[in-house]
Design a protein around this motif. Structure first.
Motif, PDB file in Angstrom:
ATOM      1  N   MET A  83      40.814  20.724  70.470  1.00 28.68           N
ATOM      2  CA  MET A  83      39.610  21.362  69.945  1.00 28.68           C
ATOM      3  C   MET A  83      39.980  22.643  69.195  1.00 28.68           C
ATOM      4  O   MET A  83      39.553  22.853  68.055  1.00 28.68           O
ATOM      5  CB  MET A  83      38.644  21.687  71.088  1.00 28.68           C
ATOM      6  N   CYS A  84      40.769  23.489  69.824  1.00 31.18           N
ATOM      7  CA  CYS A  84      41.128  24.770  69.207  1.00 31.18           C
ATOM      8  C   CYS A  84      42.111  24.599  68.050  1.00 31.18           C
ATOM      9  O   CYS A  84      42.036  25.319  67.058  1.00 31.18           O
ATOM     10  CB  CYS A  84      41.700  25.723  70.253  1.00 31.18           C
ATOM     11  N   GLN A  85      43.014  23.650  68.169  1.00 28.40           N
ATOM     12  CA  GLN A  85      43.952  23.415  67.070  1.00 28.40           C
ATOM     13  C   GLN A  85      43.211  22.999  65.807  1.00 28.40           C
ATOM     14  O   GLN A  85      43.513  23.471  64.712  1.00 28.40           O
ATOM     15  CB  GLN A  85      44.992  22.375  67.468  1.00 28.40           C
ATOM     16  N   PHE A  86      42.230  22.125  65.960  1.00 31.32           N
ATOM     17  CA  PHE A  86      41.431  21.711  64.809  1.00 31.32           C
ATOM     18  C   PHE A  86      40.662  22.904  64.248  1.00 31.32           C
ATOM     19  O   PHE A  86      40.637  23.131  63.045  1.00 31.32           O
ATOM     20  CB  PHE A  86      40.461  20.591  65.191  1.00 31.32           C
ATOM     21  N   TYR A  87      40.024  23.659  65.135  1.00 32.06           N
ATOM     22  CA  TYR A  87      39.178  24.777  64.710  1.00 32.06           C
ATOM     23  C   TYR A  87      39.979  25.843  63.959  1.00 32.06           C
ATOM     24  O   TYR A  87      39.504  26.406  62.978  1.00 32.06           O
ATOM     25  CB  TYR A  87      38.484  25.386  65.927  1.00 32.06           C
ATOM     26  N   ARG A  88      41.195  26.110  64.403  1.00 35.91           N
ATOM     27  CA  ARG A  88      42.018  27.163  63.785  1.00 35.91           C
ATOM     28  C   ARG A  88      42.875  26.669  62.624  1.00 35.91           C
ATOM     29  O   ARG A  88      43.533  27.460  61.963  1.00 35.91           O
ATOM     30  CB  ARG A  88      42.923  27.792  64.845  1.00 35.91           C
ATOM     31  N   ASP A  89      42.880  25.378  62.359  1.00 37.35           N
ATOM     32  CA  ASP A  89      43.718  24.806  61.307  1.00 37.35           C
ATOM     33  C   ASP A  89      43.325  25.386  59.946  1.00 37.35           C
ATOM     34  O   ASP A  89      42.190  25.219  59.495  1.00 37.35           O
ATOM     35  CB  ASP A  89      43.562  23.289  61.293  1.00 37.35           C
ATOM     36  N   PRO A  90      44.266  26.071  59.273  1.00 37.05           N
ATOM     37  CA  PRO A  90      43.941  26.655  57.962  1.00 37.05           C
ATOM     38  C   PRO A  90      43.550  25.608  56.918  1.00 37.05           C
ATOM     39  O   PRO A  90      42.844  25.924  55.965  1.00 37.05           O
ATOM     40  CB  PRO A  90      45.222  27.380  57.541  1.00 37.05           C
ATOM     41  N   GLU A  91      43.968  24.382  57.102  1.00 38.41           N
ATOM     42  CA  GLU A  91      43.606  23.308  56.178  1.00 38.41           C
ATOM     43  C   GLU A  91      42.103  23.008  56.212  1.00 38.41           C
ATOM     44  O   GLU A  91      41.573  22.401  55.295  1.00 38.41           O
ATOM     45  CB  GLU A  91      44.386  22.027  56.512  1.00 38.41           C
ATOM     46  N   LYS A  92      41.452  23.424  57.270  1.00 40.89           N
ATOM     47  CA  LYS A  92      40.012  23.178  57.414  1.00 40.89           C
ATOM     48  C   LYS A  92      39.191  24.341  56.842  1.00 40.89           C
ATOM     49  O   LYS A  92      37.985  24.400  57.009  1.00 40.89           O
ATOM     50  CB  LYS A  92      39.623  22.981  58.892  1.00 40.89           C
ATOM     51  N   GLY A  93      39.841  25.243  56.138  1.00 41.74           N
ATOM     52  CA  GLY A  93      39.191  26.433  55.598  1.00 41.74           C
ATOM     53  C   GLY A  93      38.083  26.153  54.602  1.00 41.74           C
ATOM     54  O   GLY A  93      37.211  27.003  54.375  1.00 41.74           O
ATOM     55  N   ARG A  94      38.092  25.014  53.997  1.00 37.57           N
ATOM     56  CA  ARG A  94      37.034  24.674  53.028  1.00 37.57           C
ATOM     57  C   ARG A  94      35.743  24.248  53.700  1.00 37.57           C
ATOM     58  O   ARG A  94      34.704  24.220  53.078  1.00 37.57           O
ATOM     59  CB  ARG A  94      37.514  23.560  52.103  1.00 37.57           C
ATOM     60  N   MET A  95      35.829  23.910  54.973  1.00 36.74           N
ATOM     61  CA  MET A  95      34.629  23.509  55.716  1.00 36.74           C
ATOM     62  C   MET A  95      33.860  24.764  56.108  1.00 36.74           C
ATOM     63  O   MET A  95      34.438  25.835  56.263  1.00 36.74           O
ATOM     64  CB  MET A  95      35.013  22.755  56.997  1.00 36.74           C
ATOM     65  N   THR A  96      32.576  24.607  56.283  1.00 40.65           N
ATOM     66  CA  THR A  96      31.807  25.730  56.803  1.00 40.65           C
ATOM     67  C   THR A  96      32.159  25.908  58.276  1.00 40.65           C
ATOM     68  O   THR A  96      32.645  24.971  58.930  1.00 40.65           O
ATOM     69  CB  THR A  96      30.280  25.495  56.678  1.00 40.65           C
ATOM     70  N   ILE A  97      31.910  27.084  58.807  1.00 45.91           N
ATOM     71  CA  ILE A  97      32.188  27.334  60.217  1.00 45.91           C
ATOM     72  C   ILE A  97      31.366  26.399  61.102  1.00 45.91           C
ATOM     73  O   ILE A  97      31.842  25.931  62.139  1.00 45.91           O
ATOM     74  CB  ILE A  97      31.956  28.814  60.578  1.00 45.91           C
ATOM     75  N   GLU A  98      30.164  26.084  60.675  1.00 48.37           N
ATOM     76  CA  GLU A  98      29.308  25.178  61.431  1.00 48.37           C
ATOM     77  C   GLU A  98      29.916  23.772  61.487  1.00 48.37           C
ATOM     78  O   GLU A  98      29.918  23.137  62.539  1.00 48.37           O
ATOM     79  CB  GLU A  98      27.899  25.108  60.825  1.00 48.37           C
ATOM     80  N   GLN A  99      30.445  23.301  60.356  1.00 44.33           N
ATOM     81  CA  GLN A  99      31.065  21.978  60.318  1.00 44.33           C
ATOM     82  C   GLN A  99      32.320  21.943  61.185  1.00 44.33           C
ATOM     83  O   GLN A  99      32.526  20.999  61.958  1.00 44.33           O
ATOM     84  CB  GLN A  99      31.428  21.596  58.880  1.00 44.33           C
TER      85      GLN A  99
END
Length: 173
Positions: A83-99
């Motif tokens: 859960m945390c690895q996904f949330y902190r992944d810099p590659e996910k930076g384009r997603m909104t925080i809600e997503q």
């Protein structure tokens, strides 16, 4: 001697059943709060505040037991979790925080299975605490934990979007 053994077995059986009855989700949340706040205080001060009756010889074993059960409770949402690895992944930076939060939170088991797991972990914690340190200490911990406060919590209820974000932020940072 047989009467004494039978009486002892009956008493022990009644005690184990009372432990199982105590193990509700509210009790599991109190145990987690106690474990979390005790470990935090111990790490920051080096002292065991609200000591339930641990003497110096047993302190290290007691802290190790608390660490073990902190890890058991928080396995799915600690800093190293998926859960945390996904949330902190810099590659996910384009997603909104809600997503990001919604997808990250979906890594947890469904609510019913989480609650069941926390109840089982709590029962195991209480049983091991009684086995290693005695029922006197268990009783003292059960009294103290009712008043324990922690900034961490178990995801043991339905969260709205803001609560999901808050939970993940506090768990993963």
């Amino acid at each position: 001697m047989k009467k004494f053994t039978s009486l002892l077995l009956i008493t022990f059986s009644i005690y184990l059943n009372s432990l199982k009855a105590q193990s509700t989700i509210e009790d599991a949340e109190q145990s987690f709060n106690y474990i979390s706040s005790t470990l935090y205080t111990f790490q920051t001060t080096g002292r065991l505040v609200n000591n339930p009756g641990i003497d110096g010889a047993d302190l290290e074993a007691f802290i190790d037991l608390l660490r073990l059960y902190y890890d058991e409770f928080s396995r799915e949402f600690n800093r190293d979790s998926s859960m945390c690895q996904f949330y902190r992944d810099p590659e996910k930076g384009r997603m909104t925080i809600e997503q990001r939060a919604e997808i990250s939170f979906s890594f947890l088991r469904d609510l019913e299975n989480r609650i069941e797991r926390y109840i089982i972990v709590n029962a195991d914690f209480q049983n091991q605490l009684a086995d290693e340190f005695g029922t006197f200490l268990l009783d003292n911990v059960n009294k103290i934990k009712a008043e324990s406060i922690s900034n961490q919590r178990l995801p043991a209820s339905a969260f709205d979007e803001a609560a999901v974000i808050s939970f993940i932020d506090s768990s993963c940072t």
